[in-house]
Design a protein around this motif. Structure first.
Motif, PDB file in Angstrom:
ATOM      1  N   ILE A   1       0.835  -1.198   0.000  1.00 15.00           N
ATOM      2  CA  ILE A   1       0.000   0.000   0.000  1.00 15.00           C
ATOM      3  C   ILE A   1       0.868   1.246   0.000  1.00 15.00           C
ATOM      4  O   ILE A   1       1.979   1.245   0.524  1.00 15.00           O
ATOM      5  CB  ILE A   1      -0.947   0.034   1.224  1.00 15.00           C
ATOM      6  N   PRO A   2       0.375   2.315  -0.579  1.00 17.17           N
ATOM      7  CA  PRO A   2       1.161   3.549  -0.574  1.00 17.17           C
ATOM      8  C   PRO A   2       1.189   4.160   0.820  1.00 17.17           C
ATOM      9  O   PRO A   2       0.282   3.953   1.617  1.00 17.17           O
ATOM     10  CB  PRO A   2       0.402   4.445  -1.545  1.00 17.17           C
ATOM     11  N   LEU A   3       2.252   4.906   1.087  1.00 17.25           N
ATOM     12  CA  LEU A   3       2.390   5.542   2.403  1.00 17.25           C
ATOM     13  C   LEU A   3       1.306   6.582   2.621  1.00 17.25           C
ATOM     14  O   LEU A   3       0.819   6.766   3.712  1.00 17.25           O
ATOM     15  CB  LEU A   3       3.735   6.248   2.475  1.00 17.25           C
ATOM     16  N   THR A   4       0.972   7.273   1.590  1.00 18.81           N
ATOM     17  CA  THR A   4       0.001   8.340   1.743  1.00 18.81           C
ATOM     18  C   THR A   4      -0.825   8.477   0.475  1.00 18.81           C
ATOM     19  O   THR A   4      -0.431   8.020  -0.580  1.00 18.81           O
ATOM     20  CB  THR A   4       0.678   9.681   2.037  1.00 18.81           C
ATOM     21  N   LEU A   5      -1.964   9.102   0.607  1.00 18.55           N
ATOM     22  CA  LEU A   5      -2.841   9.266  -0.537  1.00 18.55           C
ATOM     23  C   LEU A   5      -2.959  10.727  -0.947  1.00 18.55           C
ATOM     24  O   LEU A   5      -3.519  11.046  -1.974  1.00 18.55           O
ATOM     25  CB  LEU A   5      -4.239   8.749  -0.190  1.00 18.55           C
ATOM     26  N   ALA A   6      -2.434  11.606  -0.106  1.00 15.10           N
ATOM     27  CA  ALA A   6      -2.736  13.019  -0.295  1.00 15.10           C
ATOM     28  C   ALA A   6      -1.917  13.648  -1.415  1.00 15.10           C
ATOM     29  O   ALA A   6      -2.438  14.403  -2.213  1.00 15.10           O
ATOM     30  CB  ALA A   6      -2.509  13.767   1.004  1.00 15.10           C
ATOM     31  N   ILE A   7      -0.639  13.335  -1.456  1.00 15.37           N
ATOM     32  CA  ILE A   7       0.210  13.921  -2.487  1.00 15.37           C
ATOM     33  C   ILE A   7       0.928  12.782  -3.183  1.00 15.37           C
ATOM     34  O   ILE A   7       1.591  11.985  -2.533  1.00 15.37           O
ATOM     35  CB  ILE A   7       1.217  14.915  -1.875  1.00 15.37           C
ATOM     36  N   VAL A   8       0.765  12.682  -4.476  1.00 17.69           N
ATOM     37  CA  VAL A   8       1.398  11.572  -5.180  1.00 17.69           C
ATOM     38  C   VAL A   8       2.177  12.083  -6.381  1.00 17.69           C
ATOM     39  O   VAL A   8       1.765  13.027  -7.043  1.00 17.69           O
ATOM     40  CB  VAL A   8       0.350  10.535  -5.655  1.00 17.69           C
TER      41      VAL A   8
END
Lengths: 163, 965
Positions: B526-533
């Protein structure tokens, strides 16, 4: 229809409601003024792929993403020629823009004089209209913003299932 | 609701989650006094704080639980029953807390006497602690306990205790300093890390007590001071002395146990309390999620503005702002990182409820399960954390229920009775990998493959070649469950698809590895975060789109003369990339923005840009018009009306202020797959029925010729023995019928129809058909071609008996002529004369296709058989039941309703027909089908157009039948 227009039943006699009048094709519509946040000229609308047809796309309005609703499409009218205008409304914390042809004046009207939708009104029109006001020389349909948004949503449900 | 209560609720909920975990640990390891202490302290804190705030109902329950926990500290054996009871108490407390939250600070109505009495009963029925109670020493400070006028409510704290608490709280900090100054650093740290070791407790006892009782008490002596403190509590707490005893500890116990009640913040304010987090807690503050979210939004805006500025700077070339802008950019980046970190939470938070779940499951299922947790401190964005909580829980449940065997099974398999579920998490390049592994029975590839075939998800041939990993992927299909029985826990076939959907929704992937008998492992990325990619900006259909960089594998340019090329398979484009074939789709077309026909122009992709994406194990190419640049984009959610739109996961604002769509790679993969399925479906529709599809797939060679009209006519090439140019002068007439001498024999010739030209001189093309020694010629106008094509014939209502039907061949409507009709005309009467009807072997021909019936029947008749035709298995069975005697059955394998196999089995069921030869005719020739046919009772198997083979078979079997009869 009555459940669609709760405002009609509860309105006390003799109260005034201010409407922002807008024109879509040749028809005059009225939006309750408290729903209208701003009026702007839509520019650089980005199409949303596979979105319902009534959703024209999204645009950036001072850093906010605004979902633009194509009122002509929703009402089953042919596409407009010019760029037109848009009325910015706010619903559940989300910003929407209703694309219309032109914005007119603000009218204060007696809510008691509002009449119900004519029974033979086009289904697509009566699905978003919350009554009629007789003005001098023409009729003004009241647009119910809730119903307009729901209308765009129902269209979505259909397209989504057929997808 | 006031702040105090709000804080209490938050903290208590947290404590309870910890208590859950601790209790489960405790059950497994009842002798671990440290765990016991932790739980006791937690319950006690709850009780104490409740009393403080005036939640009497809650306090009463907590108190009863604490009493029981006290018993455990006395050394009472810990039973599973008791732990279950305490756990259910904790559940009750949780329920009340949520009720309090809902009711704006009011406790719900009613009481918990049922639970309390159970708790008390359990506490009371217990044997007295094995060790004699130590003689209570007169308490030093608390020697003069203050008493209340009334009885204390359960859970209420006696005044003297309160007073003592205040005293202790006051002096704790100096005590700590003093302690540190006095003792060596190691001792202090020991005290901080553990209160149970003798040395730690002694030093701690020293320090804790040093202030309250001026170090009067001897160090390791158990003076049971707590007696005084708890004696005034009316409930069945008569155990304080034993507490001390069980812990082998001095008044420190008392302090340890009760001090937290005096510090309602719940965060142990000093290291001496000995909880691991305490040293850190001084440096942390509680921030509401709302504030964090707001920070995040603002940072996102800042990043956007920075991007806009950078864009302007790019356009202006050299400008004086450049240096400052660079600094702004750096600072923004760092700020973004910092805020991201603030949003990070250890993944352990998502695991917190799992030990309890596993324990309950273990009890319910009668399994011994150990839950190992590795890397619980791995951090990830709380938004992601929320998203994976449920999938994780589901998978752990699954592992416990399906994965692990019962103790008996494990013993039989030579494994330890106790099964292990191992949860592990670690970072790997911008992603978090979470693994749920068990050492259970593993996935049964055979069963899964069987299920795949049963559900029609793939054919047997495909499945046999399928690698295990690919087969495992099917368990994520909706409704796919190989569990033999549905349990309350899992096996309903719902869930795994939801798990996959949830994980893919946040841009994650899931894979399964498994070895039968050794266990299975689910690996989630899973990605570490969804806010900034980071994203790749591409252009397609005059719009720009952002493709998440995480899915992009490479960019390929297809050009004439390069190694890469787009090939077409039946209108489906594929990319030959090195040694792989990748399906490709046009982004614009897939998103419905470009016209459909663009995609079907085979020559348009001789020069194309293809972004190769990988989603899970799926790799595919997306054709774009242009690739722009990569950018850190801030993901903005779509409005709720647009959230369900497939293939788009959100939008973002680019540097120039335009909004662009973020394409969802997982959605693209699905969309691309759906297109493939659609194409397959279309094929099926045109083929009308499955047997037709099989026939269509099998290409038939047809001889095209003209006879009369301009439109070509056709006969199956297999029925044509030769094509001759006939000297028309050689046509003779016998009894009015035209005949020729052909290879030393007289054969009848016919004109294909009335319109065929009758050449007066020269030659005319002639097709020679032969049916077992009977040869005839068919005169036509012109031989056109021999084509090999899928034959999809529509029966023609033309009314012309020689026309079987029409089909589109090479783009032209073509009539298929009936060879059988001509043979009938040419030979029919003569055969009637030659063989007496009664002696002719009777055949039953079963085929649902009129084409095939009409093709075979005349051939068979021409060979001297009496043929009865049926169009369905049902009809055939009726015929057989009519006491009609047949010498053999010839049946198609693909029949509607009831297939050939079932027909053969049904025929064989009738004892009269046990020896009746049944010959299968089918298009498919694979070994499996033949084997299945034999098993069903078919005598022989002949390929559809192998007429000679069929006649041979009939001679062999129907003849033998005749001889036997």
């Amino acid at each position: 229809m009555s459940e669609h227009v709760p405002a009609l039943t509860g309105a006390p006699v003799g109260t005034y409601q201010q409407y922002v009048t807008v024109r879509i094709a040749s028809q005059l519509f009225g939006l309750p003024i408290q729903m209208v946040h701003e009026v702007f000229a839509p520019d650089a609308i980005t199409r949303v792929p596979l979105a319902p047809p009534a959703i024209a796309g999204v645009l950036n309005l001072r850093g906010r993403i605004v979902t633009m609703l194509n009122m002509r499409c929703l009402l089953g009218l042919p596409a407009a020629e010019g760029k037109g205008m848009a009325v910015g409304i706010e619903h559940d914390g989300e910003a929407f823009g209703l694309m219309i042809d032109d914005v007119g004046e603000v009218l204060g009207l007696d809510t008691a004089k509002r009449e119900a939708n004519p029974a033979n009104l086009d289904a697509r029109w009566s699905a978003v209209a919350a009554g009629v006001h007789r003005l001098s020389g023409e009729l003004m349909l009241i647009l119910n913003v809730e119903l307009v948004l729901r209308g765009a949503g129902t269209v979505k449900a259909i397209t989504a299932s057929s997808y | 609701m006031d702040d105090l209560l709000q804080e209490f609720l938050t903290e208590t909920n947290e404590s309870l989650d910890v208590a859950d975990v601790e209790l489960v640990k405790f059950e497994q390891d009842p002798n671990n006094a440290e765990i016991l202490n932790n739980i006791f302290r937690l319950v006690h804190t709850i009780k104490g704080t409740c009393g403080f705030i005036g939640l009497s109902r809650l306090a009463a329950v907590a108190h009863a639980a604490e009493t029981l926990m006290g018993k455990f500290r006395d050394g009472r054996p810990v039973t599973a029953d008791a732990v279950t009871l305490v756990l259910s108490t904790i559940d009750r407390i949780k329920w009340m807390l949520s009720a309090i939250e809902e009711n704006n600070g009011q406790e719900p109505e009613g009481n918990d006497q049922d639970l309390i009495s159970l708790l008390e009963e359990m506490a009371a029925t217990e044997l007295p602690p094995p060790e004699p109670e130590p003689v209570p020493e007169p308490p030093k400070v608390e020697a003069a306990p203050q008493t209340l006028e009334r009885d204390l409510l359960p859970g209420e704290i006696p005044l003297d205790e309160l007073e003592r608490l205040f005293r202790e709280t006051e002096v704790e900090l100096p005590a700590r300093g003093k302690d540190k100054a006095k003792e060596a650093a190691p001792a202090a740290s020991a005290a901080a890390s553990s209160e149970t070791t003798a040395s730690a407790s002694s030093s701690k006892g020293d320090s804790a007590k040093g202030d309250s009782s001026k170090s009067d008490a001897p160090k390791a002596e158990p003076p049971a001071e707590p007696k005084a403190a708890t004696a005034s509590v009316p409930a069945p707490v008569t155990t304080s002395g034993a507490i001390a005893k069980a812990d082998g500890r001095t008044p420190a116990t008392q302090g340890g146990a009760q001090r937290p009640s005096g510090t309602p913040s719940g965060v142990p304010a000093n290291a001496e309390e000995g909880t691991h987090a305490s040293a850190l807690s001084a440096q942390t503050i509680r921030v509401s999620v709302g504030v964090l979210e707001q920070l995040m939004t603002m940072v996102s805006e800042l990043v956007l503005t920075r991007n806009q500025l950078m864009e302007i700077a790019r356009r202006q070339g050299d400008s004086e702002y450049k240096v400052s802008l660079q600094r702004l950019s750096n600072v923004t980046g760092e700020l973004q990182d910092a805020v991201m970190r603030a949003r990070m939470q250890p993944i352990g938070n998502a695991w917190q409820k799992l030990p309890r779940i596993v324990r309950d499951l273990g009890q319910e299922l009668g399994k011994q399960i150990e839950l190992e947790q590795i890397g619980a401190d791995t951090e990830l964005d709380r938004q992601v954390l929320d998203q994976i909580k449920d999938p994780l829980t589901h998978m752990v449940r699954n592992s416990a229920d399906h994965g692990l065997e019962t103790p008996e099974e494990r013993r039989a398999a030579g494994k330890p009775e106790r099964g292990t579920i191992r949860l592990s998490a670690y970072h790997e390049g911008g992603h978090v990998i979470v693994e749920i592994a068990d050492d259970g029975r593993g996935l049964n590839v055979g069963r899964i493959k069987q299920k795949i075939v049963e559900r029609g998800l793939a054919t047997e041939a495909e499945v046999s070649k399928m690698p295990d990993v690919q087969a495992f992927r099917y368990i994520f299909q909706a409704g796919f469950s190989t569990a033999e029985k549905v349990t309350s826990v899992s096996g309903r076939g719902v869930g795994m698809d939801v798990v996959r959907t949830n994980i893919e929704a946040i841009g994650g992937t899931i894979e399964v590895h498994s070895k039968l008998g050794q266990g299975s492992a689910f690996v989630i990325k899973i990605p570490l975060t969804l806010a900034i990619v980071p994203a790749l900006i591409v252009r397609a259909a005059d719009e720009r789109f952002a493709l998440p960089q995480s899915a992009v594998v490479e960019l390929v340019r297809v050009q004439p003369g390069t190694d890469h090329a787009v090939n077409w398979f039946n209108n489906v484009p594929v990319l030959c990339l090195r040694d792989k074939l990748l399906p490709i789709v046009a982004l614009g077309t897939l998103l419905g923005l470009a016209p459909e026909q663009d995609a079907h122009q085979a020559d348009q992709w001789t020069d194309a840009l293809i972004v190769v994406l990988r989603v899970g194990a799926e790799t595919f190419g997306v054709v774009v018009d242009a690739v722009s640049h990569t950018e850190e984009i801030v993901v903005k959610p779509m409005s709720s009306t647009l959230r369900q739109v497939p293939m788009v996961s959100g939008c973002t604002i680019l540097g120039d202020g335009r909004v662009i769509m973020i394409v969802d790679p997982a959605g693209l993969a699905q969309g691309a797959a759906a297109r493939g399925a659609e194409a397959a479906e279309m094929d099926l529709n045109t083929a009308e029925a499955t047997h037709r599809a099989a026939a269509a797939e099998e290409r038939t060679s047809l001889l095209l010729f003209r006879a009369g009209s301009r439109e070509p006519k056709a006969v199956p090439l297999g029925l044509v023995t030769r094509i001759e140019e006939l000297e028309v002068s050689s046509i003779e007439r016998v009894k009015g019928y035209p005949v020729i001498q052909y290879r030393g024999a007289l054969i009848p010739v016919l004109y294909a129809n009335e319109e065929v030209g009758r050449a007066k001189s020269g030659t005319q093309p002639m097709l020679v058909f032969s049916a077992e020694g009977r040869v005839m010629g068919l005169l036509v106008d012109e031989i056109v071609d021999i084509v090999e094509t899928p034959l999809d014939m529509q029966l023609s209502p033309s009314g012309m008996p020689e026309v079987l039907g029409a089909a589109v061949i090479s783009g032209q409507a073509t009539e298929i002529l009936d060879v059988g009709f001509y043979i009938n005309v040419a030979f029919g009467e003569r055969f009637e004369q030659l063989t007496r009807v009664s002696t002719r072997p009777k055949l039953l021909l079963v085929d649902d296709s009129a084409f095939h019936r009409d093709l075979l029947a005349p051939v068979l008749k021409g060979n001297g058989y009496d043929v009865t035709t049926c169009s369905s298995a049902q009809e055939a069975l009726e015929r057989l039941g009519d006491d009609e005697e047949f010498d053999a059955i010839i049946s198609d394998l693909e029949l509607p309703d009831m297939d050939g196999f079932a027909l053969a089995a049904a025929v064989r069921d009738d004892p009269r027909n046990r020896d009746l030869p049944i010959i299968a005719v089918s298009a498919s020739r694979d070994r499996d089908t033949i084997e299945r046919g034999r098993a069903a009772g078919f005598t022989d198997y002949v390929a559809r157009y192998d007429r000679a083979g069929l006649i041979e078979a009939l001679k062999e079997f129907a003849g033998r039948q005749g001889a036997a009869a």
